[in-house]
Design a protein around this motif. Structure first.
Motif, PDB file in Angstrom:
ATOM      1  N   LEU A  53      -0.942  -1.435   2.145  1.00  0.00           N
ATOM      2  CA  LEU A  53      -1.864  -0.659   2.847  1.00  0.00           C
ATOM      3  C   LEU A  53      -2.463   0.442   1.902  1.00  0.00           C
ATOM      4  CD1 LEU A  53      -0.544  -0.650   6.444  1.00  0.00           C
ATOM      5  CD2 LEU A  53      -2.609  -2.131   5.591  1.00  0.00           C
ATOM      6  N   ARG A  57      -6.485   1.034   0.341  1.00  0.00           N
ATOM      7  CA  ARG A  57      -6.977   2.061   1.709  1.00  0.00           C
ATOM      8  C   ARG A  57      -8.434   2.119   1.713  1.00  0.00           C
ATOM      9  NH1 ARG A  57      -5.024   7.929  -0.453  1.00  0.00           N
ATOM     10  NH2 ARG A  57      -2.975   6.901  -0.119  1.00  0.00           N
ATOM     11  N   VAL A  60      -8.903  -0.690   4.125  1.00  0.00           N
ATOM     12  CA  VAL A  60      -8.349  -0.793   5.486  1.00  0.00           C
ATOM     13  C   VAL A  60      -8.659   0.496   6.060  1.00  0.00           C
ATOM     14  CG1 VAL A  60      -6.047  -0.384   6.383  1.00  0.00           C
ATOM     15  CG2 VAL A  60      -6.243  -1.509   4.350  1.00  0.00           C
TER      16      VAL A  60
END
Length: 406
Positions: A53, A57, A60
């Motif tokens: 993640l 980023r 996301v």
């Protein structure tokens, strides 16, 4: 005789051969891992997911922001459809409304930040004088001159501009990706038209998961809408108070207060530092104390009294988990993670706990303590009764003991 010998051999062979059920049970037993190994593997999986993640980023963060916005505007689209508005037009109207709010917020933030960058050089002499006083104070406390100078160098106006720009730019970086967010909003809103049918199709097989997702969307919508409204009120009140107190950059600090209202526990301390500094530089200690009182009263009323009553049971996260979640998600996906820490944590709890009925007993450990409060009250009552009984059973001492003697 031969037949008897054959039967005895057959019986011994059947006893020697393992039963299929026994073999399966043995296999299951041999495959089972120790609890410590399972825990370590779970933590390893979490670390791998979090690193993934963090690496993604930039994708996301806007994707989850678009998801939260879609959840918040979904009732608006449903309400328009119920009033006879075509589905496509209702979806477009909800998206345009959200996009207009984001654009207005970005414009306000850019204007406030530009005002701050032009304002800060005016107070450069005061900041340098405060830095010199701070250096003398640090040296008086026994800190070396070089270390004190390093701390004071961080108060240079150019470095303050870089720090504030990095913080606000990190928060607004996702908002500046308006094209990506707008695209995701359109696609998610279009896909959201089939969400009720998909959930109805999934319910016969995964009823607990469907209930968890429905509860999550309801709680996130309530939390975000209420927090946004209260954040706007908090930012406006702080802005008006700073204008009255003639604190420089009042608009920027009002916007910062609004952004930080989404950051539980930590946001208040982030939002109050800049107006305190500039209030002190412009008006001395009286303005400093006034800003401290205004922010304290507004924050106490909005976040400690109004918000818990309005939000109700939408969150039900312990204070410790909420605080750690802000730090954790900020580390994983950046400043936007701190703003969306509560929805992200609620999503993890919905998937891991709420979707599995066998793990529902873990919810009190995460902060859902409605039933636990009654148990705690009973335990407290028992403890008080036991303490009272113990005091009554103790032998008398001092004057009471001498008075009881014949």
């Amino acid at each position: 005789m031969a037949l008897g010998w054959w039967r005895r051999e057959r019986a011994s062979a059947s006893e020697a051969e393992p039963h299929p059920d026994d073999a399966a049970s043995t296999a299951r037993t041999s495959v089972a891992l120790p609890r410590a190994a399972v825990i370590l593997l779970g933590f390893a999986g979490v670390v791998v997911v979090m690193f993934g993640l963090a690496a993604a980023r930039s994708v996301v963060a806007p994707a989850f922001l678009a998801l939260v916005l879609t959840i918040c505007v979904h009732p608006v689209r449903i309400g328009l459809v119920r009033r006879g508005v075509p589905v496509g037009l209702a979806t477009g109207a909800a998206i345009v409304a959200v996009f207009a709010l984001l654009a207005g917020f970005v414009a306000t933030l850019v204007f406030a930040l530009a005002q701050f960058t032009t304002l800060l050089p005016e107070y450069a002499p005061q900041i340098q004088a405060a830095g010199a006083n701070l250096s003398d104070a640090l040296e008086g406390l026994g800190i070396g001159a070089q270390q004190a100078q390093t701390i004071v160098d961080g108060l240079e106006p150019s470095r303050i501009i870089d720090v504030v720009g990095a913080v606000l730019g990190g928060v607004a970086g996702i908002t500046f990706s308006l094209v990506v967010i707008l695209t995701l909003l359109i696609l998610m809103a279009m896909d959201g038209t089939y969400a009720p049918a998909i959930l109805a199709q999934l319910r016969p097989r995964r009823a607990a998961l469907v209930d968890a997702l429905v509860l999550y969307t309801r709680n996130v919508r309530r939390y975000m809408v209420v927090t946004t409204g209260l954040g706007v009120a908090q930012g406006v009140l702080n802005w008006i108070a700073l204008l009255i107190l003639q604190v420089p950059g009042a608009l920027l600090w009002g916007v910062l207060s609004f952004i930080c209202s989404f950051i539980p526990n930590i946001g208040y301390f982030i939002a109050i530092v800049p107006p305190l500094v500039f209030g002190f530089l412009s008006g001395g200690w009286p303005v400093f104390i006034a800003v401290l009182l205004v922010y304290g009263v507004v924050n106490a009323v909005v976040q400690s009294i109004v918000q818990p009553k309005v939000v109700g049971g939408a969150v039900r996260l312990s204070e410790t988990i909420t605080f750690v979640s802000v730090l954790f998600w900020a580390l994983v996906i950046g400043p936007v993670g701190a703003v969306l820490a509560v929805p992200l944590t609620l999503l993890v709890r919905s998937i891991l706990l709420d979707a599995d009925p066998t793990l529902a007993w873990w919810r009190p450990a995460t902060g859902d303590v409605e039933e636990t409060k009654g148990i705690a009250a009973e335990l407290s009552a028992k403890a008080r009764a036991q303490a009272k009984a113990d005091r009554a059973a103790r032998p008398p001492r001092g004057r009471a003991a001498r008075a009881s003697r014949p």
